[in-house]
Design a protein around this motif. Structure first.
Motif, PDB file in Angstrom:
ATOM      1  N   LEU A 149       0.824  -1.209   0.000  1.00 26.88           N
ATOM      2  CA  LEU A 149       0.000   0.000   0.000  1.00 26.88           C
ATOM      3  C   LEU A 149       0.857   1.257   0.000  1.00 26.88           C
ATOM      4  O   LEU A 149       1.889   1.307   0.667  1.00 26.88           O
ATOM      5  N   THR A 197       0.368   5.807  -0.376  1.00 27.83           N
ATOM      6  CA  THR A 197      -0.236   7.058  -0.826  1.00 27.83           C
ATOM      7  C   THR A 197       0.745   7.638  -1.843  1.00 27.83           C
ATOM      8  O   THR A 197       1.948   7.693  -1.582  1.00 27.83           O
ATOM      9  N   ASP A 225      -3.479   9.956   4.573  1.00 30.49           N
ATOM     10  CA  ASP A 225      -3.258   8.517   4.794  1.00 30.49           C
ATOM     11  C   ASP A 225      -4.321   7.831   5.644  1.00 30.49           C
ATOM     12  O   ASP A 225      -4.197   6.650   5.963  1.00 30.49           O
ATOM     13  N   LYS A 269      -6.020   5.148   3.454  1.00 35.21           N
ATOM     14  CA  LYS A 269      -5.076   4.058   3.183  1.00 35.21           C
ATOM     15  C   LYS A 269      -4.880   3.191   4.420  1.00 35.21           C
ATOM     16  O   LYS A 269      -4.847   1.961   4.337  1.00 35.21           O
ATOM     17  N   SER A 271      -3.375   4.951  -2.985  1.00 37.80           N
ATOM     18  CA  SER A 271      -4.370   5.873  -2.458  1.00 37.80           C
ATOM     19  C   SER A 271      -3.955   7.297  -2.768  1.00 37.80           C
ATOM     20  O   SER A 271      -2.761   7.620  -2.781  1.00 37.80           O
TER      21      SER A 271
END
Ligand code: B1M
Length: 213
Positions: A92, A94, A101, A104, A145
């Motif tokens: 994962l 951003t 965040d 996320k 994200s």
């Protein structure tokens, strides 16, 4: 104020005084995710609106983010978990230029609670960092994200760079500035693997589960 209004107000006012007892009361009525997606998100949307109207400054929005994070941290132990075997590794991030965040990290909690190993690369992650991390850990899926309008374009660039690096693991994308249409017409054509849009963290879990099966 009703319980729901009070929960939204903690986020809007950026105050934690009374938050935990009210979260506990809410737990008698709702599931943890319903509390987050309901009253707490209502508060965050109001923060976004006030911020947009210049009625809040960044420092105040940060306080709101702290309250949201504290509430999520308080609720996390009560979230549903499956004992299922490892379904795969999800990386994962951003995207570059973006510090948001909370969404996320919610995805991290939900996927982590449901059988996925998570590698969370954090915020403002450049394509180069993602490529490097993919080479090191070979994730089964990549989750990007981004909440800023420019982050949507950054996802296009990231997909192009990943493709050039020979990476084709499925990518899940999410965040306020994105739409399914943008994902399908602008990001997906730049990539060899699948690119799927998740409107929220639970939908992200559904998509991940479909991919894992
Ligand atoms: Co910022 N910010 N912010 N901000 N902020 C927005 C995004 C904004 C819409 C507010 C507004 O003006 N109305 C606006 C963007 C405008 C635009 O680009 N069009 C904005 C702006 C302008 C900015 C700054 C530029 C402000 C400034 O400095 N002048 C700056 C940007 C800094 C940067 O990134 N370089 C900035 C900074 C900040 C804070 C640091 C103060 C703080 C973030 C703190 C943090 O995250 N640690 C902040 C916040 C809190 C917001 C709002 C108010 C709330 C975001 C949030 O946490 N929502 C936001 C307004 C809004 O969204 N209503 C806003 C709660 C969270 C759970 O939702 O992240 O959307 P969200 O995640 C959702 C879904 O999107 C989805 O699942 C979640 C729900 O289940 N999802 C995924 C998200 N990622 C996913 C990934 C997936 C799957 C689903 O798979 C991988």
């Amino acid at each position: 104020l009703t319980l729901e209004e009070r929960l939204a107000r903690y986020v809007v006012e950026g105050t934690k005084e009374g938050l935990v007892p009210d979260l506990e009361e809410a737990r008698n009525k709702y599931k943890p995710l319903e509390i987050i997606n309901g009253p707490l998100m209502t508060g965050m949307d109001e923060v976004g609106r006030l911020f947009n109207d210049n009625q809040l400054i960044v420092a105040e929005v940060l306080q709101s983010a702290e309250v949201m994070k504290a509430a999520v941290a308080h609720l996390e132990p009560y979230m549903e978990k499956t004992e299922s075997a490892a379904k795969g590794t999800v990386m994962l991030a951003t995207v570059k230029g973006d510090v948001h965040d909370i969404g996320k990290n919610l995805v991290e909690i939900i996927l982590g609670n449901n059988g996925y190993d998570i590698i969370n690369l954090g915020i403002k992650v450049t394509p180069e960092q993602i490529i490097q991390a993919c080479r090191e850990s070979k994730p089964d899926m990549i989750g990007l994200s981004g909440l800023l309008v420019k982050s949507a374009q950054q996802m296009v660039t990231t997909a192009q760079d990943l493709k050039e690096a020979g990476i084709d693991a499925p990518i899940l994308v999410g965040g306020a500035a994105l739409t399914r249409k943008f994902t399908d017409t602008r990001i997906a054509p730049q990539y060899d693997g699948l690119v799927l849009y998740a409107k929220d963290a639970m939908y992200g879990l559904d998509l991940a589960n479909k991919l894992a099966n």
